[in-house]
Design an enzyme around this catalytic site. Structure first.
Site, PDB file in Angstrom:
ATOM      1  N   HIS A 180       3.775   5.001  12.942  1.00 30.10           N
ATOM      2  CA  HIS A 180       4.015   4.848  11.502  1.00 30.10           C
ATOM      3  C   HIS A 180       5.064   5.887  11.114  1.00 30.10           C
ATOM      4  CE1 HIS A 180       2.375   4.277   7.257  1.00 30.10           C
ATOM      5  NE2 HIS A 180       2.947   5.461   7.133  1.00 30.10           N
ATOM      6  N   CYS A 184       3.890   9.250   0.372  1.00 28.57           N
ATOM      7  CA  CYS A 184       2.577   9.737  -0.047  1.00 28.57           C
ATOM      8  C   CYS A 184       2.721  10.607  -1.294  1.00 28.57           C
ATOM      9  CB  CYS A 184       1.944  10.554   1.083  1.00 28.57           C
ATOM     10  SG  CYS A 184       0.401  11.337   0.588  1.00 28.57           S
ATOM     11  N   ARG A 235       0.856  -1.198   0.000  1.00 26.64           N
ATOM     12  CA  ARG A 235       0.000   0.000   0.000  1.00 26.64           C
ATOM     13  C   ARG A 235       0.892   1.248   0.000  1.00 26.64           C
ATOM     14  NH1 ARG A 235      -0.765   4.722   2.422  1.00 26.64           N
ATOM     15  NH2 ARG A 235      -0.546   3.810   4.487  1.00 26.64           N
ATOM     16  N   ASP A 236       1.459   1.582   1.144  1.00 29.30           N
ATOM     17  CA  ASP A 236       2.285   2.803   1.233  1.00 29.30           C
ATOM     18  C   ASP A 236       3.496   2.678   0.309  1.00 29.30           C
ATOM     19  OD1 ASP A 236       3.089   5.271   2.164  1.00 29.30           O
ATOM     20  OD2 ASP A 236       3.004   4.733   4.273  1.00 29.30           O
ATOM     21  N   ASN A 257       9.046   4.529   3.992  1.00 25.56           N
ATOM     22  CA  ASN A 257       8.767   4.158   5.380  1.00 25.56           C
ATOM     23  C   ASN A 257      10.035   3.590   6.013  1.00 25.56           C
ATOM     24  OD1 ASN A 257       6.208   3.749   3.740  1.00 25.56           O
ATOM     25  ND2 ASN A 257       5.390   3.558   5.801  1.00 25.56           N
ATOM     26  N   HIS A 267       8.284   7.367   8.694  1.00 23.37           N
ATOM     27  CA  HIS A 267       9.026   7.389   7.429  1.00 23.37           C
ATOM     28  C   HIS A 267      10.458   7.810   7.735  1.00 23.37           C
ATOM     29  CE1 HIS A 267       5.880   6.866   4.255  1.00 23.37           C
ATOM     30  NE2 HIS A 267       5.123   6.986   5.345  1.00 23.37           N
TER      31      HIS A 267
HETATM   32  N1  COA Z   1     -13.149   4.184  -4.620  1.00 22.43           N
HETATM   33  C1  COA Z   1     -13.437   4.238  -5.930  1.00 22.43           C
HETATM   34  N2  COA Z   1     -13.871   5.325  -6.550  1.00 22.43           N
HETATM   35  C2  COA Z   1     -14.028   6.435  -5.799  1.00 22.43           C
HETATM   36  C3  COA Z   1     -13.769   6.444  -4.434  1.00 22.43           C
HETATM   37  C4  COA Z   1     -13.292   5.256  -3.838  1.00 22.43           C
HETATM   38  N3  COA Z   1     -12.980   5.207  -2.550  1.00 22.43           N
HETATM   39  N4  COA Z   1     -14.016   7.674  -3.961  1.00 22.43           N
HETATM   40  C5  COA Z   1     -14.442   8.407  -4.986  1.00 22.43           C
HETATM   41  N5  COA Z   1     -14.454   7.654  -6.101  1.00 22.43           N
HETATM   42  C6  COA Z   1     -14.831   8.074  -7.446  1.00 22.43           C
HETATM   43  C7  COA Z   1     -16.233   8.587  -7.492  1.00 22.43           C
HETATM   44  O1  COA Z   1     -17.132   7.530  -7.686  1.00 22.43           O
HETATM   45  C8  COA Z   1     -16.154   9.538  -8.651  1.00 22.43           C
HETATM   46  O2  COA Z   1     -16.177   8.802  -9.841  1.00 22.43           O
HETATM   47  P1  COA Z   1     -16.880   9.389 -11.156  1.00 22.43           P
HETATM   48  O3  COA Z   1     -16.148  10.639 -11.518  1.00 22.43           O
HETATM   49  O4  COA Z   1     -16.671   8.284 -12.159  1.00 22.43           O
HETATM   50  O5  COA Z   1     -18.298   9.614 -10.762  1.00 22.43           O
HETATM   51  C9  COA Z   1     -14.767  10.126  -8.534  1.00 22.43           C
HETATM   52  O6  COA Z   1     -13.994   9.159  -7.813  1.00 22.43           O
HETATM   53  C10 COA Z   1     -14.718  11.436  -7.834  1.00 22.43           C
HETATM   54  O7  COA Z   1     -15.396  11.330  -6.622  1.00 22.43           O
HETATM   55  P2  COA Z   1     -15.297  12.466  -5.502  1.00 22.43           P
HETATM   56  O8  COA Z   1     -16.171  12.099  -4.373  1.00 22.43           O
HETATM   57  O9  COA Z   1     -15.481  13.820  -6.146  1.00 22.43           O
HETATM   58  O10 COA Z   1     -13.856  12.251  -4.983  1.00 22.43           O
HETATM   59  P3  COA Z   1     -12.562  13.126  -5.202  1.00 22.43           P
HETATM   60  O11 COA Z   1     -12.136  13.158  -6.613  1.00 22.43           O
HETATM   61  O12 COA Z   1     -12.727  14.415  -4.479  1.00 22.43           O
HETATM   62  O13 COA Z   1     -11.505  12.230  -4.416  1.00 22.43           O
HETATM   63  C11 COA Z   1     -10.824  10.808  -2.627  1.00 22.43           C
HETATM   64  C12 COA Z   1     -11.617  12.021  -3.019  1.00 22.43           C
HETATM   65  C13 COA Z   1     -10.638  10.812  -1.136  1.00 22.43           C
HETATM   66  C14 COA Z   1     -11.564   9.578  -3.035  1.00 22.43           C
HETATM   67  C15 COA Z   1      -9.491  10.820  -3.354  1.00 22.43           C
HETATM   68  O14 COA Z   1      -8.870  12.045  -3.134  1.00 22.43           O
HETATM   69  C16 COA Z   1      -8.591   9.703  -2.913  1.00 22.43           C
HETATM   70  O15 COA Z   1      -8.833   8.542  -3.187  1.00 22.43           O
HETATM   71  N6  COA Z   1      -7.506  10.023  -2.199  1.00 22.43           N
HETATM   72  C17 COA Z   1      -6.646   9.005  -1.702  1.00 22.43           C
HETATM   73  C18 COA Z   1      -5.384   9.594  -1.306  1.00 22.43           C
HETATM   74  C19 COA Z   1      -4.457   8.541  -0.775  1.00 22.43           C
HETATM   75  O16 COA Z   1      -4.716   7.366  -0.697  1.00 22.43           O
HETATM   76  N7  COA Z   1      -3.268   9.031  -0.409  1.00 22.43           N
HETATM   77  C20 COA Z   1      -2.244   8.226   0.069  1.00 22.43           C
HETATM   78  C21 COA Z   1      -2.500   7.608   1.392  1.00 22.43           C
HETATM   79  S1  COA Z   1      -2.225   8.650   2.773  1.00 22.43           S
HETATM   80 ZN    ZN Z   2       3.014   6.502   5.266  1.00 26.88          ZN
END
Ligand code: COA
Ligand code: ZN
Length: 302
Positions: A210, A243, A18-19, A252, A212
């Site tokens: 956790h 990240c 994951r990370d 990490n 890094h």
């Molecule tokens: N799984 C799958 N699809 C997702 C989802 C999820 N958890 N969350 C949102 N989506 C999809 C929506 O269905 C939408 O799809 P569409 O455009 O086809 O309708 C699209 O993503 C946008 O949705 P929205 O609610 O506007 O989300 P966003 O674009 O603002 O993104 C997060 C928000 C949180 C989902 C996104 O920023 C994200 O996944 N961040 C993860 C960051 C991360 O993991 N960082 C590292 C770890 S610390």
């Molecule tokens: Zn981390």
């Protein structure tokens, strides 16, 4: 409230798939992820954070989260966890039958905006719903508090802020919290102080650290954390990680180096170091470059 007894037993959670993988530039095939997790499943981990159920557009590397969960062979002694940023992710994770949720939110408002595209209050509101959903499905919940020791966007983070958000989640009945040093800004003095305050404030919560190793302080921080009574650590095989939404974030702490050091110090990690080194060597082939692990180069102390 029962204070958990202090033992020398250390619980290690592997986060490499994951990370470790989330900021790798080249997509790592699903079957390679599954093979690595299956190998690591026999190494003695308490938990493996398999993947994250994030938006595939935000983290393309982990778009195969459901397929990875479906493909792994589960060892009943290991808890298979996923990182979850929002309600949509929680629904996908329930379908994949994850053993526990690791929810994520940043203490830094700026990092929460960059990483999750919403403010902290909005994140908290969504995660509150996710915690209810998890409870209804009998899935334990941990909350990872990113940037707990500093933020490359916002600078210093006040320990009081960390404890404030930890309290709000503790009041919702979560099983544990992780204090995450997302961009490697923690130092041993700050770690010792925050760990002591957190253990005192939350005697029944599982508290995970956790770290890094961005600035070379990772294992020094582990030493002060264990001295402050912490027994749970995340680590990444080979020291991969970072990240993609935090400028300058790097790997990490390295799992094999963590285990090697704690074993030498007399702690009981219950881990198979030889197998970790084997996995780490395979990882180097998977990502196609030299990985940060110094132990892989030098070999264990005899
Ligand atoms: N799984 C799958 N699809 C997702 C989802 C999820 N958890 N969350 C949102 N989506 C999809 C929506 O269905 C939408 O799809 P569409 O455009 O086809 O309708 C699209 O993503 C946008 O949705 P929205 O609610 O506007 O989300 P966003 O674009 O603002 O993104 C997060 C928000 C949180 C989902 C996104 O920023 C994200 O996944 N961040 C993860 C960051 C991360 O993991 N960082 C590292 C770890 S610390
Ligand atoms: Zn981390």
């Amino acid at each position: 409230m029962n204070r958990l007894p202090q033992t020398n037993r250390i619980h290690v959670a592997e986060v490499v798939t994951r990370d470790g993988f989330q900021s790798e530039p080249q997509f790592i095939p699903t079957e390679d992820k599954i093979a690595l997790i299956d190998l690591m499943s026999t190494a003695g981990y308490a938990a493996i954070e398999v993947t994250s159920f994030t938006s595939p557009r935000a983290i393309p590397m982990l778009a195969d989260a459901g397929a990875v969960f479906a493909g792994i062979t589960r060892n009943p002694a290991v808890e298979y966890i996923a990182l979850i940023p929002n309600a949509r992710g929680a629904e996908r994770a329930l379908q994949a039958r994850v053993d526990a949720f690791n929810l994520v939110m940043s203490i830094s408002e700026a990092h929460n905006q960059a990483n999750l595209r919403m403010g902290r209050e909005q994140s908290f509101g969504q995660l509150q719903e996710v915690i209810r959903l998890a409870e209804a499905n009998k899935v334990p919940v941990n909350v990872s508090l990113s940037t707990s020791f500093g933020c490359s966007l916002a600078g210093a983070i006040a320990p009081d802020d960390v404890l404030h958000w930890a309290r709000r989640f503790a009041d919702l009945g979560v099983r544990g919290i992780s204090l995450c040093d997302t961009t490697g800004m923690a130092n041993p003095v700050a770690v010792g102080a925050l760990c002591q305050r957190a253990r005192k404030a939350f005697p029944t919560l599982q508290i995970t650290l956790h770290f890094h190793n961005t600035r070379g302080m990772g294992l020094a921080n582990v030493v002060t954390a264990v001295q402050a009574g912490i027994r749970r650590f995340d680590a990444s095989l080979g020291g991969l990680g970072g990240c993609p939404y935090a400028p300058g974030a790097t790997g990490n702490i390295c799992t094999e180096e963590l285990v090697h050091m704690l074993d030498l110090m007399g702690y009981d990690t219950g881990m198979n170091l030889e197998l970790l080194l084997q996995g780490s060597a395979q990882l180097e082939h998977l990502v196609g470059r030299t990985i940060p692990s110094q132990l892989l180069r030098a070999g264990p102390v005899l």
